[in-house]
Scaffold this motif. Structure first.
Motif, PDB file in Angstrom:
ATOM      1  N   UNK A 148       0.826  -1.212   0.000  1.00  0.00           N
ATOM      2  CA  UNK A 148       0.000   0.000   0.000  1.00  0.00           C
ATOM      3  C   UNK A 148       0.858   1.259   0.000  1.00  0.00           C
ATOM      4  N   UNK A 149       0.365   2.275  -0.660  1.00  0.00           N
ATOM      5  CA  UNK A 149       0.967   3.605  -0.608  1.00  0.00           C
ATOM      6  C   UNK A 149       0.011   4.488   0.189  1.00  0.00           C
ATOM      7  N   UNK A 150       0.517   5.044   1.285  1.00  0.00           N
ATOM      8  CA  UNK A 150      -0.342   5.739   2.247  1.00  0.00           C
ATOM      9  C   UNK A 150       0.140   7.179   2.430  1.00  0.00           C
ATOM     10  N   UNK A 151      -0.660   8.170   2.067  1.00  0.00           N
ATOM     11  CA  UNK A 151      -0.278   9.562   2.308  1.00  0.00           C
ATOM     12  C   UNK A 151      -0.292   9.893   3.800  1.00  0.00           C
ATOM     13  N   UNK A 152       0.787  10.458   4.297  1.00  0.00           N
ATOM     14  CA  UNK A 152       0.893  10.786   5.718  1.00  0.00           C
ATOM     15  C   UNK A 152      -0.157  11.779   6.213  1.00  0.00           C
ATOM     16  N   UNK A 153      -0.679  12.705   5.370  1.00  0.00           N
ATOM     17  CA  UNK A 153      -1.693  13.634   5.890  1.00  0.00           C
ATOM     18  C   UNK A 153      -3.011  12.974   6.296  1.00  0.00           C
ATOM     19  N   UNK A 154      -3.234  11.696   5.926  1.00  0.00           N
ATOM     20  CA  UNK A 154      -4.453  11.019   6.375  1.00  0.00           C
ATOM     21  C   UNK A 154      -4.482  10.941   7.904  1.00  0.00           C
ATOM     22  N   UNK A 155      -5.688  10.800   8.460  1.00  0.00           N
ATOM     23  CA  UNK A 155      -5.769  10.707   9.917  1.00  0.00           C
ATOM     24  C   UNK A 155      -5.289   9.330  10.385  1.00  0.00           C
ATOM     25  N   UNK A 167       0.884  -6.058   3.795  1.00  0.00           N
ATOM     26  CA  UNK A 167       2.132  -6.586   4.347  1.00  0.00           C
ATOM     27  C   UNK A 167       3.293  -5.608   4.193  1.00  0.00           C
ATOM     28  N   UNK A 168       3.198  -4.737   3.219  1.00  0.00           N
ATOM     29  CA  UNK A 168       4.238  -3.730   3.004  1.00  0.00           C
ATOM     30  C   UNK A 168       3.594  -2.408   2.662  1.00  0.00           C
ATOM     31  N   UNK A 169       4.264  -1.308   3.009  1.00  0.00           N
ATOM     32  CA  UNK A 169       3.680   0.007   2.746  1.00  0.00           C
ATOM     33  C   UNK A 169       4.766   1.064   2.606  1.00  0.00           C
ATOM     34  N   UNK A 170       4.421   2.089   1.861  1.00  0.00           N
ATOM     35  CA  UNK A 170       5.223   3.305   1.808  1.00  0.00           C
ATOM     36  C   UNK A 170       4.337   4.442   2.302  1.00  0.00           C
ATOM     37  N   UNK A 171       4.727   5.051   3.397  1.00  0.00           N
ATOM     38  CA  UNK A 171       4.014   6.225   3.896  1.00  0.00           C
ATOM     39  C   UNK A 171       4.732   7.435   3.324  1.00  0.00           C
ATOM     40  N   UNK A 172       4.059   8.144   2.436  1.00  0.00           N
ATOM     41  CA  UNK A 172       4.692   9.231   1.683  1.00  0.00           C
ATOM     42  C   UNK A 172       4.220  10.599   2.182  1.00  0.00           C
ATOM     43  N   UNK A 173       4.890  11.639   1.691  1.00  0.00           N
ATOM     44  CA  UNK A 173       4.568  13.022   2.065  1.00  0.00           C
ATOM     45  C   UNK A 173       4.663  13.203   3.579  1.00  0.00           C
ATOM     46  N   UNK A 174       5.714  12.649   4.167  1.00  0.00           N
ATOM     47  CA  UNK A 174       5.809  12.629   5.630  1.00  0.00           C
ATOM     48  C   UNK A 174       5.946  14.042   6.197  1.00  0.00           C
ATOM     49  N   UNK A 175       6.988  14.756   5.817  1.00  0.00           N
ATOM     50  CA  UNK A 175       7.152  16.145   6.218  1.00  0.00           C
ATOM     51  C   UNK A 175       6.795  16.435   7.659  1.00  0.00           C
ATOM     52  N   UNK A 176       5.904  17.420   7.843  1.00  0.00           N
ATOM     53  CA  UNK A 176       5.533  17.885   9.194  1.00  0.00           C
ATOM     54  C   UNK A 176       4.745  16.844   9.983  1.00  0.00           C
ATOM     55  N   UNK A 217      13.600  14.885  15.239  1.00  0.00           N
ATOM     56  CA  UNK A 217      14.146  14.904  13.886  1.00  0.00           C
ATOM     57  C   UNK A 217      13.132  15.539  12.940  1.00  0.00           C
ATOM     58  N   UNK A 218      13.632  16.399  12.053  1.00  0.00           N
ATOM     59  CA  UNK A 218      12.769  17.067  11.080  1.00  0.00           C
ATOM     60  C   UNK A 218      12.762  16.281   9.779  1.00  0.00           C
ATOM     61  N   UNK A 219      11.627  16.276   9.110  1.00  0.00           N
ATOM     62  CA  UNK A 219      11.491  15.557   7.843  1.00  0.00           C
ATOM     63  C   UNK A 219      11.021  16.528   6.770  1.00  0.00           C
ATOM     64  N   UNK A 220      11.667  16.539   5.601  1.00  0.00           N
ATOM     65  CA  UNK A 220      11.206  17.384   4.510  1.00  0.00           C
ATOM     66  C   UNK A 220       9.994  16.768   3.815  1.00  0.00           C
ATOM     67  N   UNK A 221       9.380  17.503   2.936  1.00  0.00           N
ATOM     68  CA  UNK A 221       8.218  16.988   2.206  1.00  0.00           C
ATOM     69  C   UNK A 221       8.596  15.741   1.422  1.00  0.00           C
ATOM     70  N   UNK A 222       9.765  15.756   0.766  1.00  0.00           N
ATOM     71  CA  UNK A 222      10.183  14.614  -0.037  1.00  0.00           C
ATOM     72  C   UNK A 222      10.833  13.557   0.860  1.00  0.00           C
ATOM     73  N   UNK A 223      10.005  12.954   1.693  1.00  0.00           N
ATOM     74  CA  UNK A 223      10.473  11.895   2.582  1.00  0.00           C
ATOM     75  C   UNK A 223       9.389  10.839   2.692  1.00  0.00           C
ATOM     76  N   UNK A 224       9.788   9.640   3.101  1.00  0.00           N
ATOM     77  CA  UNK A 224       8.820   8.567   3.264  1.00  0.00           C
ATOM     78  C   UNK A 224       9.306   7.594   4.323  1.00  0.00           C
ATOM     79  N   UNK A 225       8.393   6.768   4.789  1.00  0.00           N
ATOM     80  CA  UNK A 225       8.724   5.677   5.699  1.00  0.00           C
ATOM     81  C   UNK A 225       8.285   4.379   5.033  1.00  0.00           C
ATOM     82  N   UNK A 226       9.220   3.463   4.851  1.00  0.00           N
ATOM     83  CA  UNK A 226       8.933   2.172   4.247  1.00  0.00           C
ATOM     84  C   UNK A 226       8.711   1.147   5.356  1.00  0.00           C
ATOM     85  N   UNK A 227       7.598   0.460   5.274  1.00  0.00           N
ATOM     86  CA  UNK A 227       7.170  -0.470   6.320  1.00  0.00           C
ATOM     87  C   UNK A 227       7.081  -1.878   5.735  1.00  0.00           C
TER      88      UNK A 227
END
Length: 241
Positions: A148-155, A167-176, A217-227
């Motif tokens: 799954x690809x999951x936008x971080x701004x979701x609740x 089973x696997x995911x990329x949480x994108x647009x992590x930033x703030x 730790x600060x995260x820029x907009x172009x960051x993600x967390x791979x799960x």
């Protein structure tokens, strides 16, 4: 005869990750349009800066980074009108897009406004998600695993539901949203199975196991967390900064 509209995916950042087709079309087109924030440089343009000639006509599309659809919709309307003038005059227009044009890409909004009137071609690009898997040297998914690809701004509730369903995911647009997402992954017991990645494929690329980071730790907009929470025994690489 009108010109052709090209949606060009330019990849995650490294100039040598643009495709041969993208290079051929953007160097042949007399007009190049590119997105940029209201007050800053265009990341998409910087990727292909070495391909842009002095005789290229450039159309900057400066979009405010806000959640509401306006004034962004008005800006896309205006940009589509400017691009249409060139297409009507028979000039091809290559619109640059970070990553892939149809994967959270800004080009899709211009495509929506112009594709019914002009010939077009979409050139896929390397996604930052695929670049992330390669960078951390850990597969994203295997066999019949769901990714799954999951936008971080979701609740939090929606993110948690998506994580339980894959089973696997990329949480994108992590930033703030970094602190909140890190806390949620900790609550779910997934921190040790996650890798944080930012500015993938660039010289400033950063790869760190999530459990080695703190909420400070600060995260820029172009960051993600791979799960990864599947059944394979893949491990994370050693920390890199």
């Amino acid at each position: 005869m009108s010109g052709t509209l090209y949606g060009i995916g330019v990849g995650p950042g490294a100039p040598d990750l643009i495709t041969l087709r993208a290079y051929r079309l953007l160097t042949a087109a007399p007009v190049i349009a590119w997105p940029a924030p209201e007050g800053g440089d265009s990341f998409a343009r910087s990727i292909v800066a070495g391909c842009i000639r002095a005789d290229h006509v450039e159309i900057p599309i400066r979009v405010p980074m806000r959640t509401e659809r306006f004034p962004a919709a008005e800006i896309y309307d205006r940009a589509a009108g400017e691009i249409a003038e060139h297409l009507d005059a028979g000039r091809d227009v290559a619109v640059l897009c970070e990553g892939d044009p149809f994967f959270y890409g800004s080009f899709m909004y211009l495509f929506q406004r112009l594709s019914g009137r002009y010939p077009f071609e979409i050139v896929p690009g390397v996604s930052s998600v695929m670049a992330g898997g390669a960078a951390i040297a850990r597969p994203l998914a295997a066999r019949n695993e769901v990714f799954s690809v999951i936008p971080a701004p979701l609740d939090d509730d929606r993110i948690e539901a998506q994580l339980h369903a894959c089973e696997g995911a990329a949480i994108i647009k992590v930033g703030r949203h970094f602190g909140r997402i890190r806390a949620l992954l900790g609550k779910l017991g997934l921190t040790g199975q996650c890798c944080y990645a930012e500015r993938l494929t660039l010289e400033t690329q950063k790869l760190v196991p999530l459990d080695a980071m703190t909420d400070d730790d600060a995260a820029p907009y172009f960051s993600m967390i791979l799960v990864y929470r599947g059944g394979e025994g893949w491990s994370l690489p050693a920390p890199k900064r």
